[in-house]
Enzyme design. Structure first.
Site, PDB file in Angstrom:
ATOM      1  N   SER A  59      16.592 -85.171  -7.882  1.00  0.00           N
ATOM      2  CA  SER A  59      16.319 -86.292  -6.989  1.00  0.00           C
ATOM      3  C   SER A  59      17.552 -87.109  -6.640  1.00  0.00           C
ATOM      4  O   SER A  59      17.475 -88.006  -5.790  1.00  0.00           O
ATOM      5  CB  SER A  59      15.266 -87.214  -7.617  1.00  0.00           C
ATOM      6  OG  SER A  59      15.742 -87.778  -8.815  1.00  0.00           O
ATOM      7  N   LYS A  93      10.272 -95.490  -9.668  1.00  0.00           N
ATOM      8  CA  LYS A  93      11.604 -95.673  -9.075  1.00  0.00           C
ATOM      9  C   LYS A  93      11.647 -96.905  -8.164  1.00  0.00           C
ATOM     10  O   LYS A  93      12.628 -97.654  -8.163  1.00  0.00           O
ATOM     11  CB  LYS A  93      11.992 -94.414  -8.298  1.00  0.00           C
ATOM     12  CG  LYS A  93      12.232 -93.197  -9.187  1.00  0.00           C
ATOM     13  CD  LYS A  93      12.544 -91.961  -8.366  1.00  0.00           C
ATOM     14  CE  LYS A  93      12.785 -90.754  -9.263  1.00  0.00           C
ATOM     15  NZ  LYS A  93      13.076 -89.525  -8.498  1.00  0.00           N
TER      16      LYS A  93
END
Length: 803
Positions: free
Chosen positions: A698, A741
């Site tokens: 990511s 996140k």
């Protein structure tokens, strides 16, 4: 049907030993001349050897192996053996044969003449070395006397052997007879077989017999002591039986009878199911016939106590008022709507259908978000009892299912222990830290949990110690875990997983005001009038003194402030009043006063305060404790085109960096980067916090942004955070952990977040107050990422450049 083939043997003196004989190897049996020994022969090759010998001269050579565990090879066969005649053979239905062998003569093997299907060797008979003398006669008598004494002491030797030895006058035959019928090792028998000097053979036999006699005498002494004790036990038993009969006649019961009757009454009161009651009755009958001093008495009594103590028919009545349950859940925990909704749905179904099986839930989330305390709240809302066991570090399957009663000190497993303690057949049962189960040579406890957590099986859970079925179908099992990856897939499949993500700043503030502050004030003997926590003070603690998804560290910091206040009062010089010891003390914890109690700020909450920098991009990562912010740095130095990656990056993350570099090289001209930069420049990509391992795809677009920024000398916007996987063509692929996140970025002060376009649906999981505070950009290509992350004017000029 057994087929019997009988072969009559000739006398030893009439038989001449052939010069070539097939070899029948033996691992333990040593045959001596003039001795008849039965032997079982298995295996196709060895049965063929016997058949061939019977059809020829009925003679075989028997040699023992040098190494019993070794293979049957010529090198592993002793050189001296015995030529034996097959006196009788019985063929058994399974293909094996039983033969009766009569030793004929000692032989020594020479060279082999055949290896398959069995070994065949040339042999040479050996003669005994014997010189008649008084010493030889004395040795013969000594060995005969020793053997007769051994026969009288050994329970496994028939008395006829003692009489038979009196009739053997030949010293050589006597030595072989004694060796064949003594309890000496195969190695010692082989040693006697290889001793051709008769006098020396008798001396060795006498030494072996002396040792055996010493062992037999000690054993006889032990047996005498045991017999004496058994006689006393029998005598005590008869006396107790007579005493019991007399007490029965007098209408009195002894203490033991009262104990058995009490156990029977308790078993009836426990309302055991039929299978368990049958086993309990059987064990109780054994106990009644067993003397209290027996070793098994305590084992049986403990087993019955366990059967009685389990809650076979005990249960609590469920509180099925859904509104009341919702009120209790809201009182104990803030937010966590998904979990509350699932519990209320279960209660609603129970209200309609009474025999509904308990759900098996698994709460997954970072530490400190209230997974364990939530189980207690669920039990309170349902009116059930609560029990918890920790599975962290459990490595033995017997910890779950118990040990079998054959083991010394055996006990039931943790499941049965917990059910006994909770005294209810329908508790809320929490299996804490299920993701931290281990496994080793003692078994896999995760596999043992498969039966416990399977609604189709747990109605008949069998503990190895109890060995009867116990119904766990009424239990509401709740497992907790920080991550799902370490839970075996079969176990994960049996649980309904509910994710509990980290809290936002407003949620933490509300939790602190509702629960944490008051709890810590009570634990430290303070009141809300003495210590007042202002909202800005709590926000200061949340932002600058904790960096977590849960509230565990937040509560610790509040406790620290309470301790500091208590110490401040204790060290003050004011008067101490008995009735009101804290009179006159008042402390207000506001934003400016937090540093007085907790010291300098530990974390920098707002990244937006930093200046725009070249080669530094803000990425987002998922960890076991929630989301986190990563600052990825890229630097370009003179060199030869090498790529250096540091910061303890995993293999997948390193591949993302290489993909970002390849993308930059392929788009160098359109990105305004010198096309030959990789020939004269080295690129160094570093992710700080180098002691912490990092991995995952990511960070791809973050690495690409930092790389392009460093190569093009264009600063990255300071308030932009991003996450997404990159491909060689510049595509931005979706990632996981979006909610965690985003919360981490919000905690860090980022106000613009770049996400993959395919992750747009995951924004619904983000709390509304966070969504309103953040601008989301959904990118499908890296060009869109660079447009949003780099300085807008510079990016437009860069993208407008001709290819």
């Amino acid at each position: 049907m057994v087929q019997q083939d009988t072969v009559e043997a000739e006398t030893v003196d009439e038989v001449s030993i052939p010069l070539e004989l097939p070899v029948l190897p033996s691992r333990e049996t040593v045959i001596f001349p003039y001795v008849i020994v039965p032997m079982a022969v298995e295996g196709e090759n060895w049965v063929k050897l016997i058949d061939d010998a019977v059809l020829s001269d009925k003679m075989i050579a028997l040699f023992t192996l040098k190494e019993a565990d070794g293979g049957v090879t010529l090198g592993n066969i002793n050189e001296i053996g015995t030529a034996a005649a097959i006196a009788r053979m019985i063929r058994l239905p399974d293909g094996s044969v039983q033969v009766l062998l009569q030793g004929m003569s000692r032989i020594v093997r020479r060279d082999a003449i055949q290896a398959e299907p069995y070994i065949k060797v040339r042999v040479e008979p050996l003669r005994d070395i014997q010189q008649p003398s008084l010493e030889l006669q004395a040795l013969r008598r000594t060995v005969a006397d020793q053997f007769q004494k051994a026969v009288s002491l050994a329970p496994n030797l028939p008395p006829e052997l003692g009489m038979a030895v009196e009739n053997i006058q030949d010293p050589a035959r006597l030595a072989d007879f004694v060796a064949a019928n003594s309890s000496i090792s195969t190695k010692e028998k082989q040693e006697l077989l290889e001793t051709l000097d008769v006098a020396e053979r008798l001396k060795k036999a006498s030494a072996f017999l002396s040792r055996e006699l010493e062992i037999l005498e000690i054993g006889s002494k032990i047996q005498s002591q045991i017999k004496s004790q058994m006689d006393k036990a029998q005598r005590d038993y008869y006396i107790r039986a007579q005493l019991k009969a007399l007490q029965k006649e007098l209408g009195e019961d002894d203490e033991r009878t009262s104990e058995i009757n009490e156990l029977r009454e308790r078993l009836n009161a426990a309302q055991l199911p039929e299978e368990a009651m049958t086993e309990a009755d059987r064990e109780l009958e054994r106990l009644a016939k067993m003397p209290p001093g027996a070793a098994e008495y305590t084992v049986s009594r403990t087993y019955l106590d366990w059967l009685i103590a389990l809650p076979w028919a005990k249960s609590t009545e469920d509180r099925l008022d859904v509104n009341d349950a919702q009120r209790i859940l809201d009182e104990d925990h803030f937010d966590l709507e998904k979990v509350k909704e699932r519990i209320l749905e279960y209660l609603a179904v129970r209200k309609i259908k009474q025999d509904t099986r308990g759900p098996i839930l698994c709460f997954v989330g970072p530490p400190g978000v209230g997974k364990t305390s939530l189980g207690q709240s669920i039990a309170r809302s349902m009116g059930r009892r609560f029990i918890r066991i920790s599975l962290g570090g459990v490595r033995d399957e017997a910890d779950i299912r118990g040990h079998r009663r054959t083991y010394v000190g055996a006990l039931p497993g943790r499941i049965s222990h917990a059910m006994r303690r909770v005294e209810s057949s329908n508790p809320v049962f929490m299996l804490d830290e299920v993701d931290k189960l281990g496994a080793d040579f003692r078994g896999d406890p995760a596999s043992a949990l498969l039966e416990v957590l399977d609604p189709a099986q747990n109605f008949s859970f069998v503990d190895h110690y109890l060995d009867v079925a116990f119904d766990l179908s009424k239990v509401m099992f709740i497992a907790t875990a920080n991550v799902l990856d370490t839970i075996p897939p079969p176990l994960r499949d049996r649980m309904e997983v509910i994710y509990i993500s980290g809290y936002t700043e407003p949620q933490k503030l509300e939790i602190a005001k509702r629960y944490l502050v008051q709890r810590q004030l009570n634990e430290h003997g303070l009141t809300a009038e003495v210590v007042q926590f202002a909202d800005e003070g709590l926000v200061e603690v949340i932002r600058n003194y904790t960096r977590e998804s849960g509230v565990r560290n937040l509560e610790r910091e509040i406790a620290t402030i309470c301790r500091k206040v208590a110490r401040k009062w204790a060290q003050s010089s004011g008067p101490w009043e008995k009735d009101s010891p804290l009179a006159g003390l008042q402390v207000v914890v506001d934003g400016a006063g937090v540093a007085e109690f907790l010291g300098p700020a530990r974390f920098h909450w707002d990244v937006a305060e930093k200046a725009d920098e070249i080669g530094v991009a803000t990425g987002l990562a998922w960890t076991e404790v929630g989301g986190d912010v990563l600052f990825i740095e890229a630097s370009v130095v003179p060199g030869r085109g090498s790529l250096l990656l540091t910061g303890k990056l995993g293999e997948v993350m390193q591949e993302s960096a290489r993909a970002a570099l390849t993308y930059a090289r392929s788009r160098a001209k359109s990105l305004g980067i010198p096309q030959n930069f990789y020939e004269k420049k080295d690129i160094h990509i570093h992710v700080p916090a180098g002691a912490i391992p990092k991995d995952g795809p990511s960070a791809g677009i973050t690495m690409a942004t930092a790389l392009v920024s460093a190569l093009s000398k264009r600063p990255v916007n300071k308030d932009v955070a991003m996450t997404g996987e990159i491909t060689l063509r510049g595509k931005v692929l979706p990632i996981g952990g979006v909610r965690e996140k985003v919360l981490a970025a919000h905690r860090a002060g980022a106000r613009t977040i770049i996400l993959p376009k395919d992750n747009r649906k995951d924004i619904d999981e983000v709390p509304p107050e966070v969504r309103e505070d953040i601008k989301f950009i959904f990118a499908e290509h890296v060009d869109e990422v660079l447009s949003a992350a780099l300085k807008p004017k510079q990016v437009r000029e860069m993208l407008a450049a001709p290819n």
